[in-house]
Motif scaffolding. Structure first.
Motif, PDB file in Angstrom:
ATOM      1  N   UNK A   1      -8.288  -3.336   1.076  1.00  0.00           N
ATOM      2  CA  UNK A   1      -7.488  -3.618   0.142  1.00  0.00           C
ATOM      3  C   UNK A   1      -8.387  -3.238  -1.050  1.00  0.00           C
ATOM      4  N   UNK A   2      -7.475  -2.963  -2.218  1.00  0.00           N
ATOM      5  CA  UNK A   2      -8.424  -2.479  -3.563  1.00  0.00           C
ATOM      6  C   UNK A   2      -9.359  -3.565  -3.859  1.00  0.00           C
ATOM      7  N   UNK A   3     -10.539  -3.095  -4.078  1.00  0.00           N
ATOM      8  CA  UNK A   3     -11.685  -3.999  -4.603  1.00  0.00           C
ATOM      9  C   UNK A   3     -12.498  -4.249  -3.559  1.00  0.00           C
ATOM     10  N   UNK A   4     -12.431  -3.744  -2.183  1.00  0.00           N
ATOM     11  CA  UNK A   4     -13.327  -3.869  -0.969  1.00  0.00           C
ATOM     12  C   UNK A   4     -14.333  -3.164  -1.356  1.00  0.00           C
TER      13      UNK A   4
ATOM     14  N   UNK B   1       3.195   5.613   4.723  1.00  0.00           N
ATOM     15  CA  UNK B   1       4.350   6.132   3.872  1.00  0.00           C
ATOM     16  C   UNK B   1       3.751   6.461   2.303  1.00  0.00           C
ATOM     17  N   UNK B   2       2.580   6.362   2.275  1.00  0.00           N
ATOM     18  CA  UNK B   2       2.058   6.628   0.947  1.00  0.00           C
ATOM     19  C   UNK B   2       2.289   5.504  -0.094  1.00  0.00           C
ATOM     20  N   UNK B   3       2.564   4.360   0.343  1.00  0.00           N
ATOM     21  CA  UNK B   3       3.049   3.196  -0.486  1.00  0.00           C
ATOM     22  C   UNK B   3       1.677   2.232  -0.691  1.00  0.00           C
ATOM     23  N   UNK B   4       1.304   1.675  -1.670  1.00  0.00           N
ATOM     24  CA  UNK B   4       0.313   0.942  -2.000  1.00  0.00           C
ATOM     25  C   UNK B   4       0.312  -0.301  -1.030  1.00  0.00           C
ATOM     26  N   UNK B   5      -0.701  -0.653  -0.355  1.00  0.00           N
ATOM     27  CA  UNK B   5      -0.409  -1.779   0.638  1.00  0.00           C
ATOM     28  C   UNK B   5      -1.798  -2.201   1.216  1.00  0.00           C
ATOM     29  N   UNK B   6      -1.846  -3.312   1.310  1.00  0.00           N
ATOM     30  CA  UNK B   6      -3.325  -3.754   1.993  1.00  0.00           C
ATOM     31  C   UNK B   6      -3.089  -3.476   3.398  1.00  0.00           C
ATOM     32  N   UNK B   7      -3.953  -2.935   4.180  1.00  0.00           N
ATOM     33  CA  UNK B   7      -3.688  -2.428   5.426  1.00  0.00           C
ATOM     34  C   UNK B   7      -4.730  -2.940   6.370  1.00  0.00           C
TER      35      UNK B   7
END
Length: 456
Positions: free
Chosen positions: A276-279, A299-305
């Motif tokens: 996730x952003x910030x990791x 699908x190039x969508x911002x998302x935690x994976x």
């Protein structure tokens, strides 16, 4: 060992399978010895679940009768010889779930194909041919391929194992045969430490207990094979671990004018944990530190994976990262020393320590035996390194499950082997993390896949 009647009670959460989507689809393989009826069983599942069109069914006639095995035997050599050579995948769905079936070959020489199919399966259905066994003997011996495929499925962390005893309709006393074979399977599973979800008596040819129940047959009143499959769980991803990400492809978008973050996307599939952003992360092997600025899904969508999902990772700054590198969780800070402690500050603890020497379990698939001193290419994630066989510790006797001393591993053997790598890799035990705990060995001359490696 789970009882036959309790498997239906341990229902898979309805919220997960009720949607009938790709997330809840169960990927399973059928395996076992030669001519146990694996292809026929899959054909029966397809036909009785109404997953085969009439024109397709008309095309699998042999001698005026429908040959269910031809529904999966797609190669011309398979149809001519009446055997399965390569893994054939088929798809079908019921009202509650979707399924992806892999028909694995039973011949010993095609064990490598079975290993490939099992490495990504949620479940394995091991078929046992009652007519090939001394079913009148309470202490009957199972076929070597039944043992081998069960052990391989267990070693490869296949989450659910189901035994299907086939062709009981072709023996004189089905109830007695079922009793003795079920007992032999239970004893084998207990000795091998294998957890079995269910054991079901079936007739793939007649369709008994496959999709439709044949009440009271062999004294069995448990769920059908399809009912068992409908409630099996998917293999859980390694989401609870520290983040780890093998870089498969680097996409450049250097024309972007945004300099607040890196201008490359690192694509791959998350091996462990969640990004996730910030990791805070560390690049392996360079050791550079960075922070995740953005995570994109497939699908190039911002998302935690989470683990098991494809992702694109953008870091907060430009860092030298190439295909084969790993993006790992940043090391944890060491304990702060006391004010009067003049010793060296302890080094930070890496989330995934790197190692060059590995104790492994290897399923050997090459025609040439594995011997000490040989050098192979090893693929870990998307990183290639040279690996040298330090020692063959022992091999596993698939008939007695005993560990026997050995100086080499012959084709299709399983054993414990010590490897030394030319470069360190962020390795983990396979029991802890599937992706970080597995490698494949490739012959440096022929470029054939030689062995499947599980790190102990």
């Amino acid at each position: 060992m789970t009882t036959n009647n309790s498997i239906a009670a341990s229902a898979y959460p309805s919220s997960a399978i009720g949607q009938n989507d790709h997330i809840s689809a169960l990927k399973f393989i059928t395996c076992g010895s030669v001519d146990d009826g694996k292809s026929t069983l899959i054909g029966r599942l397809l036909v009785d679940s109404k997953a085969v069109l009439q024109d397709h069914l008309a095309g699998v006639q042999r001698g005026g009768e429908t040959d269910l095995a031809l529904l999966t035997d797609g190669l011309s050599a398979e149809r001519e010889q009446g055997i399965t050579i390569d893994v054939a995948y088929r798809y079908f769905a019921t009202e509650t779930r979707k399924f992806i079936i892999g028909d694995a070959p039973g011949h010993e020489q095609y064990t490598r194909n079975m290993v490939t199919a099992a490495s990504s399966a949620d479940a394995a259905v091991v078929l046992v041919d009652a007519t090939k066994l001394d079913w009148k003997n309470p202490e009957l011996a199972l076929l070597p391929q039944t043992r081998r495929h069960s052990l391989l499925a267990h070693l490869l962390r296949v989450h659910s194992l189901v035994f299907a005893v086939n062709k009981l309709d072709a023996v004189d006393d089905p109830a007695l045969a079922w009793k003795h074979i079920q007992g032999a399977l239970a004893a084998f599973a207990q000795a091998a430490g294998i957890a079995v979800r269910a054991t079901v008596p079936v007739s793939a040819l007649k369709g008994w207990n496959v999709v439709d129940a044949h009440a009271g047959w062999c004294g069995y009143d448990g769920p059908t094979l399809l009912q068992v499959l409908e409630v099996l769980p998917n293999t859980p991803a390694d989401t609870a671990l520290a983040p780890a990400f093998p870089v498969q492809w680097v996409e450049k978008f250097s024309s972007s004018s945004d300099t607040s973050q890196g201008r490359r996307i690192f694509w791959g599939r998350v091996a462990a944990g969640s990004f996730a952003p910030g990791t805070a992360v560390q690049i392996f092997p360079s050791g550079q530190l960075a922070t995740v600025a953005q995570v994109l899904d497939h699908a190039r969508r911002p998302k935690d994976v989470p683990a098991g999902t494809s992702a694109g990772i953008i870091l907060d700054r430009e860092v030298d990262v190439s295909r084969g590198d790993w993006i790992l969780a940043a090391p944890t800070a060491a304990a702060t020393p006391a004010e009067d402690d003049f010793g060296d500050t302890p080094a930070a603890v890496p989330a995934w320590p790197a190692s060059r020497e590995l104790n492994t379990t290897i399923a050997w698939m090459d025609d040439e035996p594995l011997v000490a001193g040989r050098v192979y290419w090893a693929l870990h994630g998307h990183r290639w390194v040279k690996a040298k066989v330090k020692a063959v510790v022992h091999k596993l006797n698939i008939n007695t499950l005993a560990e026997e001393s050995a100086t080499q591993l012959d084709p299709n053997a399983i054993g414990h082997v010590q490897l030394v790598l030319q470069e360190a890799i962020p390795a983990a035990t396979f029991s802890k993390a599937r992706v970080l705990g597995s490698l494949i060995l490739v012959d440096t001359a022929s470029h054939k896949t030689a062995g499947a490696v599980l790190i102990n």
